[in-house]
Design a protein around this motif. Structure first.
Motif: not given
Length: 296
Positions: A158-168
């Motif tokens: 459930f960590m996120i990568d804000p650079a991912q535009t697809q919100r994966i």
């Protein structure tokens, strides 16, 4: 005479079990299909296994997806098996078989198993990353598994990568199953889940596009490990899941970890690099980790 215990690893597709002595020696193992959408079927299967070993076992240890409330022995969420949500499984087993029962999250069991008998042995500050359909994890801090205030420590999916535009989330980005599917489609395999053949072709054909897929995947995993390391300051990580048995995977994760250090000199000069190894115990890690939880 050494005591024996029944240990069960509940997976999304297979329910693995083993009779193990108190020193961690596997005396018997087996597996059955996990009922995926039926709680009654799941309980029938699990009770059938427990009944088979009831006379030999001094206790039952369970590795299971989802959050595990140790105090009340209740499972929350259930991961790929949502019917487990809210299930007081330990109570049901104790009531039926009269044996001590413990439950633990599957990612944490991988870490505990490796800490007891594997590549995290004598490493009191270490962690496990399990690459599968999503990503599991477990953190050993000061010699103890970290549960967290809300039972969700190690839920690296459930960590996120804000650079991912697809919100994966990372569970999707670092899905071993998705990588295998990509490789299998690239090699035009009939079975897109045939990881063994996909990696066989990857090793033999030296295919540029396939190698780029592997590198991109391992770079994402390496960034996740580096971010965890910046917070936890561990000495060792093990990589679990079936894909970890492919030598190129852990080698490439290490390569890409060093890539990130080259990109960020301030990180390289501050955050001490952990050792990253493949998990030693393979499919036995969760069985042994669940038993370690019961014995301790």
């Amino acid at each position: 005479m050494k005591k024996k215990y029944l240990s069960v690893d509940v997976g999304g597709t297979r329910l693995k079990y083993g009779l193990i002595d108190e020193n961690g020696t596997l005396l018997a193992t087996g597996d059955e299909a996990t009922p995926t959408n039926n709680l009654d079927g799941f309980l029938r299967t699990l009770f059938g296994i427990a009944r088979r070993y009831q006379q030999q076992a001094s206790g039952i240890a369970i590795s299971i997806p989802g959050k595990v409330d140790q105090r009340h022995s209740v499972i929350y969420n259930g991961g790929s098996l949502p019917y487990l949500d809210g299930l007081p499984l330990a109570h049901l087993l104790k009531q039926k078989f009269g044996l001590p029962v413990t439950l633990e999250n599957d990612g944490k069991c991988t870490a505990l198993g490796e800490y007891w008998q594997g590549n995290l042995r004598d490493k009191p500050n270490s962690g496990a990353i399990v690459l599968g359909t999503a990503v599991g994890g477990g953190l050993i801090l000061d010699g103890k598994i970290r549960a967290g205030a809300h039972l969700q420590s190690g839920e690296v999916s459930f960590m996120i990568d804000p650079a991912q535009t697809q919100r994966i989330v990372m569970g999707d980005q670092c899905s071993a199953v998705k990588l295998i599917n990509q490789l299998a489609k690239h090699f035009d395999l009939m079975d897109i889940n045939d990881g063994k053949t996909a990696f066989k072709y990857l090793e033999e054909r030296h295919d540029l596009i396939a190698n780029q897929l592997l590198v991109a995947y391992c770079r994402r995993v390496a960034s996740m490990i580096l971010n965890i390391q910046a917070i936890t300051d561990l000495t060792n990580f093990v990589i679990g899941g079936g894909i970890s048995q492919q030598p190129s995977v852990v080698a490439t994760i290490n390569q890409e970890y060093d890539y990130w250090l080259e990109q960020y000199p301030s990180v390289r000069d501050t955050v001490v690099r952990p050792e990253i190894l493949a998990a030693k115990l393979g499919n036995s890690a969760n069985l042994l980790g669940a038993l370690y939880r019961l014995l301790n």
